[in-house]
Design an enzyme around this catalytic site. Structure first.
Site, PDB file in Angstrom:
ATOM      1  N   ARG A 111     101.408 -18.225  -0.194  1.00 20.41           N
ATOM      2  CA  ARG A 111     100.815 -16.899   0.041  1.00 20.41           C
ATOM      3  C   ARG A 111     101.420 -16.215   1.262  1.00 20.41           C
ATOM      4  NH1 ARG A 111      95.517 -15.634  -2.143  1.00 20.41           N
ATOM      5  NH2 ARG A 111      95.167 -17.123  -3.808  1.00 20.41           N
ATOM      6  N   TYR A 142     100.585 -27.620  -7.634  1.00 23.12           N
ATOM      7  CA  TYR A 142     101.927 -27.145  -7.996  1.00 23.12           C
ATOM      8  C   TYR A 142     102.805 -27.099  -6.747  1.00 23.12           C
ATOM      9  CZ  TYR A 142      99.515 -22.700  -6.830  1.00 23.12           C
ATOM     10  OH  TYR A 142      98.761 -21.717  -6.243  1.00 23.12           O
TER      11      TYR A 142
HETATM   12  C1  LIG Z   1      91.120 -20.855  -4.988  1.00 23.55           C
HETATM   13  C2  LIG Z   1      91.774 -19.579  -5.420  1.00 23.55           C
HETATM   14  C3  LIG Z   1      93.001 -19.623  -6.088  1.00 23.55           C
HETATM   15  C4  LIG Z   1      93.598 -18.447  -6.544  1.00 23.55           C
HETATM   16  N1  LIG Z   1      94.786 -18.521  -7.204  1.00 23.55           N
HETATM   17  C5  LIG Z   1      95.361 -17.381  -7.682  1.00 23.55           C
HETATM   18  C6  LIG Z   1      96.613 -17.442  -8.373  1.00 23.55           C
HETATM   19  O1  LIG Z   1      97.211 -18.512  -8.525  1.00 23.55           O
HETATM   20  N2  LIG Z   1      97.146 -16.274  -8.845  1.00 23.55           N
HETATM   21  C7  LIG Z   1      96.523 -15.058  -8.667  1.00 23.55           C
HETATM   22  O2  LIG Z   1      97.050 -14.031  -9.110  1.00 23.55           O
HETATM   23  N3  LIG Z   1      95.338 -14.982  -7.995  1.00 23.55           N
HETATM   24  C8  LIG Z   1      94.758 -16.100  -7.499  1.00 23.55           C
HETATM   25  N4  LIG Z   1      93.584 -16.030  -6.809  1.00 23.55           N
HETATM   26  C9  LIG Z   1      92.968 -14.708  -6.592  1.00 23.55           C
HETATM   27  C10 LIG Z   1      93.658 -13.936  -5.477  1.00 23.55           C
HETATM   28  O3  LIG Z   1      93.733 -14.715  -4.299  1.00 23.55           O
HETATM   29  C11 LIG Z   1      92.872 -12.666  -5.170  1.00 23.55           C
HETATM   30  O4  LIG Z   1      92.509 -12.045  -6.381  1.00 23.55           O
HETATM   31  C12 LIG Z   1      93.729 -11.704  -4.353  1.00 23.55           C
HETATM   32  O5  LIG Z   1      94.030 -12.266  -3.095  1.00 23.55           O
HETATM   33  C13 LIG Z   1      92.975 -10.385  -4.171  1.00 23.55           C
HETATM   34  O6  LIG Z   1      93.769  -9.517  -3.411  1.00 23.55           O
HETATM   35  P1  LIG Z   1      93.112  -8.213  -2.775  1.00 23.55           P
HETATM   36  O7  LIG Z   1      94.250  -7.489  -2.126  1.00 23.55           O
HETATM   37  O8  LIG Z   1      92.296  -7.514  -3.788  1.00 23.55           O
HETATM   38  O9  LIG Z   1      92.086  -8.752  -1.688  1.00 23.55           O
HETATM   39  P2  LIG Z   1      92.343  -9.616  -0.365  1.00 23.55           P
HETATM   40  O10 LIG Z   1      93.561 -10.451  -0.503  1.00 23.55           O
HETATM   41  O11 LIG Z   1      91.056 -10.294  -0.064  1.00 23.55           O
HETATM   42  O12 LIG Z   1      92.653  -8.528   0.760  1.00 23.55           O
HETATM   43  C14 LIG Z   1      91.652  -7.690   1.275  1.00 23.55           C
HETATM   44  C15 LIG Z   1      92.121  -7.170   2.634  1.00 23.55           C
HETATM   45  O13 LIG Z   1      91.199  -6.163   3.077  1.00 23.55           O
HETATM   46  C16 LIG Z   1      90.928  -6.344   4.460  1.00 23.55           C
HETATM   47  N5  LIG Z   1      89.626  -5.694   4.736  1.00 23.55           N
HETATM   48  C17 LIG Z   1      88.385  -6.159   4.448  1.00 23.55           C
HETATM   49  N6  LIG Z   1      87.451  -5.248   4.790  1.00 23.55           N
HETATM   50  C18 LIG Z   1      88.119  -4.176   5.298  1.00 23.55           C
HETATM   51  C19 LIG Z   1      87.708  -2.899   5.802  1.00 23.55           C
HETATM   52  N7  LIG Z   1      86.415  -2.535   5.840  1.00 23.55           N
HETATM   53  N8  LIG Z   1      88.662  -2.039   6.246  1.00 23.55           N
HETATM   54  C20 LIG Z   1      89.985  -2.383   6.203  1.00 23.55           C
HETATM   55  N9  LIG Z   1      90.421  -3.579   5.740  1.00 23.55           N
HETATM   56  C21 LIG Z   1      89.502  -4.451   5.272  1.00 23.55           C
HETATM   57  C22 LIG Z   1      90.941  -7.854   4.628  1.00 23.55           C
HETATM   58  O14 LIG Z   1      91.137  -8.213   5.987  1.00 23.55           O
HETATM   59  C23 LIG Z   1      92.125  -8.241   3.723  1.00 23.55           C
HETATM   60  O15 LIG Z   1      93.349  -8.189   4.411  1.00 23.55           O
HETATM   61  C24 LIG Z   1      92.971 -17.189  -6.323  1.00 23.55           C
HETATM   62  C25 LIG Z   1      91.760 -17.136  -5.627  1.00 23.55           C
HETATM   63  C26 LIG Z   1      91.165 -18.316  -5.176  1.00 23.55           C
HETATM   64  C27 LIG Z   1      89.869 -18.235  -4.452  1.00 23.55           C
END
Ligand SMILES: Cc1cc2nc3c(=O)[nH]c(=O)nc-3n(C[C@H](O)[C@H](O)[C@H](O)COP(=O)(O)OP(=O)(O)OC[C@H]3O[C@@H](n4cnc5c(N)ncnc54)[C@H](O)[C@@H]3O)c2cc1C
Length: 396
Positions: free
Chosen positions: A112, A223
């Protein structure tokens, strides 16, 4: 439809995770002015792996992210499906060249931190994306002409004006809960423990393939990442601990007894990490809306899902590409946001349902596990892969 992007349209993104960074790249590439607001003062990602299926890989490639990953991207040869009940392998899903031939893009696994760095490097290289770190989106108000966003920084509060606010602020999204007044994601009764170990002394097949071990009320996925130098472990157990944290320490003494009667191969891997991080698994129910006026959501904020299809990040990446297209094709911003949500809903809900089904299938016991294993053995590896053509073969 004729593109009608007006260069001065300004999109404010809350959150610089996988979804927010990809959206920043896609939107700025489409000619929008982009401001990215991230709560954390330094951008970093969890020390864990992530699977990038062909549908996500294709988009990241078109945005210039994959070339920055280089050999950090590993293409597993196959997914090895193991059953604790059967004591080992029950099926093999071919990936590697088979995935490339079938979907026109590889199925990769990556650290990641490496993915985040590559996304950030691509964002920085554009030179036209305004990034504010250590600043949280605290509130927002949408009106006929735009959206006013309240930002809480280390030096106090400030406001900025944009044409739309996109909450890409993750599973515990403030934009979702506070600004759109939508229900939070619900705890699923499962927690994931994650760890990385050096790939030395692991079986040769585990250095080149992904594996799932399915057992009663628990499963293990592993993996190789970092060019095959490390192995990513994700152990999922049924439990009632849940806190809003990405990286709570996980106690091996609580984890290992759950796997005490498992075969030697998965147990020996689980015994190796000194430290684990744990994460409460949550998802949102189907049918919720995620757009109101000029405020919309993306990624986990919109549709947090269980990770048993490895698609949460991939769906955030797809959201980003579809959002940029929708805003490009429609000069009416609220209408474009509604069209984006409509475009995404059926697909993400199908993925969410499939992930919930996998949660049940993986954790079967007794007769249920026997039927599952027979079903997997009955299907050839190619047939197991073809069941997901709708997912991996997706194109915009
Ligand atoms: C165990 C596990 C394994 C996974 N494996 C996979 C995989 O193999 N493949 C896959 O595609 N997905 C996988 N996922 C899912 C994936 O990790 C998430 O779906 C993805 O990280 C979501 O991205 P996002 O950008 O929506 O949110 P996030 O990555 O959570 O990013 C949100 C960001 O917003 C910021 N933030 C929060 N609140 C505020 C605010 N009020 N103002 C400004 N910034 C804020 C946070 O600090 C963070 O940087 C897995 C999840 C888990 C739990």
């Amino acid at each position: 439809m004729t593109p009608e992007t007006s260069p001065e349209r300004h999109i404010v993104l809350a959150g610089a995770g996988i979804g927010g960074l990809t959206a920043a790249l896609a939107l700025s590439g489409a000619g929008f002015r982009v401001t990215l607001i991230e709560r954390n003062a330094a951008l970093s990602e969890l020390g864990a792996g992530i699977q990038l299926s062909p549908n996500a890989h294709r988009i990241l490639d078109s945005l210039g992210v994959i070339e920055r990953l280089g050999r950090d991207c590993v293409q597993p040869l196959e997914i090895r499906l193991n059953s604790v009940r059967a004591g080992g392998l029950v099926g093999r899903v071919p990936l590697g060249d088979t995935a490339v031939k079938r979907y026109g893009a590889p199925y990769c696994v990556v650290h990641r931190g490496d993915l985040h760095r590559a996304l950030l490097a691509a964002v920085t290289a554009r030179g036209d994306i305004d990034i504010h770190l250590g600043a949280a989106v605290a509130d927002a108000e949408s009106d006929d002409d735009g959206v006013t966003v309240e930002v809480q920084g280390e030096d106090g509060a400030s406001t900025l004006r944009g044409d739309a606010l996109i909450g890409a602020d993750g599973v515990w999204s403030a934009v979702r809960r506070r600004m759109l007044r939508l229900p939070s994601a619900q705890f699923s009764g499962r927690i994931a423990y994650r760890a990385l170990i050096p790939a030395t002394h692991v079986r040769a097949e585990d250095r080149v393939s992904s594996s799932v071990w399915m057992g009663p009320r628990a499963h293990l996925v592993h993996y190789p990442i970092r060019g095959g130098e490390a192995l990513n472990l994700v152990a999922v157990v049924e439990d009632d601990w849940h806190e809003e944290e990405w990286s709570a320490p996980g106690d091996p003494e609580q984890l290992l007894p759950r796997f005490a009667d498992w075969p030697e191969a998965p147990r020996s891997l689980l015994q190796r990490p000194d430290t684990w991080l744990k994460w409460a698994l949550c998802d949102v129910g189907p049918g919720t809306i995620w757009t109101e006026g000029r405020i919309s959501l993306l990624g986990d904020a919109a549709h947090a899902m269980l990770p048993f299809m490895a698609q949460g990040g991939a769906m955030a990446i797809e959201d980003a590409a579809v959002l940029a297209r929708s805003l490009t094709e429609n000069a009416d911003t609220p209408a474009a946001l509604l069209a984006y949500e409509r475009d995404r809903k059926d697909r993400v809900e199908r993925v969410m349902r499939t992930a919930r089904d996998n949660a049940r299938t993986y954790h079967q016991d007794g007769v249920g596990a026997m039927i599952r294993d027979m079903g997997i053995r009955f299907l050839s590896g190619e047939k197991l892969l073809h069941r997901y053509d709708w997912l991996y073969g997706w194109r915009m």
